[in-house]
Design an enzyme around this catalytic site. Sequence first.
Site, PDB file in Angstrom:
ATOM      1  CG  ASN A  10     -24.434 -58.919  30.002  1.00  0.00           C
ATOM      2  OD1 ASN A  10     -23.257 -59.182  30.265  1.00  0.00           O
ATOM      3  ND2 ASN A  10     -25.409 -59.826  30.057  1.00  0.00           N
ATOM      4  CE  LYS A  12     -25.453 -61.426  26.806  1.00  0.00           C
ATOM      5  NZ  LYS A  12     -26.490 -62.188  26.130  1.00  0.00           N
ATOM      6  CG  HIS A  95     -27.834 -62.773  31.975  1.00  0.00           C
ATOM      7  ND1 HIS A  95     -27.865 -63.774  31.019  1.00  0.00           N
ATOM      8  CD2 HIS A  95     -28.048 -61.604  31.317  1.00  0.00           C
ATOM      9  CE1 HIS A  95     -28.087 -63.215  29.829  1.00  0.00           C
ATOM     10  NE2 HIS A  95     -28.204 -61.907  29.982  1.00  0.00           N
ATOM     11  CD  GLU A  97     -26.220 -65.230  28.090  1.00  0.00           C
ATOM     12  OE1 GLU A  97     -25.240 -64.630  28.558  1.00  0.00           O
ATOM     13  OE2 GLU A  97     -26.848 -64.822  27.079  1.00  0.00           O
ATOM     14  CD  GLU A 167     -31.369 -59.473  30.092  1.00  0.00           C
ATOM     15  OE1 GLU A 167     -30.833 -58.505  29.563  1.00  0.00           O
ATOM     16  OE2 GLU A 167     -30.789 -60.565  30.254  1.00  0.00           O
ATOM     17  N   GLY A 173     -29.940 -62.977  22.545  1.00  0.00           N
ATOM     18  CA  GLY A 173     -28.995 -63.534  21.578  1.00  0.00           C
ATOM     19  C   GLY A 173     -29.684 -64.134  20.357  1.00  0.00           C
ATOM     20  CB  SER A 213     -32.392 -58.590  20.835  1.00  0.00           C
ATOM     21  OG  SER A 213     -31.826 -59.882  20.931  1.00  0.00           O
TER      22      SER A 213
HETATM   23  C1  3PY Z   1     -28.979 -59.585  25.487  1.00  0.00           C
HETATM   24  O1  3PY Z   1     -29.505 -58.551  25.081  1.00  0.00           O
HETATM   25  O2  3PY Z   1     -28.637 -60.495  24.722  1.00  0.00           O
HETATM   26  C2  3PY Z   1     -28.734 -59.772  26.924  1.00  0.00           C
HETATM   27  O3  3PY Z   1     -28.648 -60.886  27.366  1.00  0.00           O
HETATM   28  C3  3PY Z   1     -28.546 -58.591  27.780  1.00  0.00           C
HETATM   29  O4  3PY Z   1     -28.232 -58.966  29.089  1.00  0.00           O
END
Ligand code: 3PY
Length: 248
Positions: A10, A12, A95, A97, A167, A173, A213
């Site tokens: 991802n 982002k 997601h 975010e 997640e 992050g 992560s």
């Molecule tokens: C991360 O690992 O920071 C994620 O948000 C993966 O989607």
Amino acid sequence: MARRRIIAGNWKMNKTPSEAVALVAELKDLVKNDAVDVVYCVPAIDIVPVAEAVKGTNVHVGAENFYIVDNGAFTGEISAPMLKDAGVEYVIIGHSERRDIFGENDILINQKVKKAFASGLTPILCCGESLALRKADTYKEWIERQITWDLDGVTADQVKKLVIAYEPIWAIGTGETATADQAEEVCGLIRKLIAKLYDQATADEVRIQYGGSMNAGNAAELLSKENIDGGLIGGASLKPDFGKIVNA
Ligand code: 3PY
């Protein structure tokens, strides 16, 4: 049952089109692995150049978002037919975010899952709890509710093709990772929920990723767990380390 592994990056909001093409070239040999589905979920502007750059390789292209209508007055949005035409196969939906920063709720996420399937795209449906819910020990109920809402009206045949990414928001992050046991607990719970909502055959086929992560150092342990079929990778997908995760 043996489920095929899926490792998705991802990206982002990272990489300009020229940087994206350079990253694809840098990772090309590192991500070779015919036993794994490798996906790059990239910013909308990078889709066309990345789709061109991965031609002839084992990499599939994913989008990070889309809107539920095919075309019209929706300034700033991108539609499923546009993604399909550009060579996209997967799309991340829900997601944290998108949920937290852009206010997407489970009603919209459910519409997106159904629209993705109707358009021939494979959703990577994200779910996960905040640190507050984890500390309050209500995370299991929260995740069950998210998945139940997000899959309302989705058929068993569709769920068999679905990818679900667990997640935990507290591990996104932040550099924090759920332990392999914490991740396995929730991925196992999601599989049991799919068996309850659908049937065991569907639960046996749905692929469940861990995200949050995941990196070259922890991937092998996470991926050794029975209910973890892959990873949705943030920061590490932008580095040569991604190849180590694919081959972990
Ligand atoms: C991360 O690992 O920071 C994620 O948000 C993966 O989607």
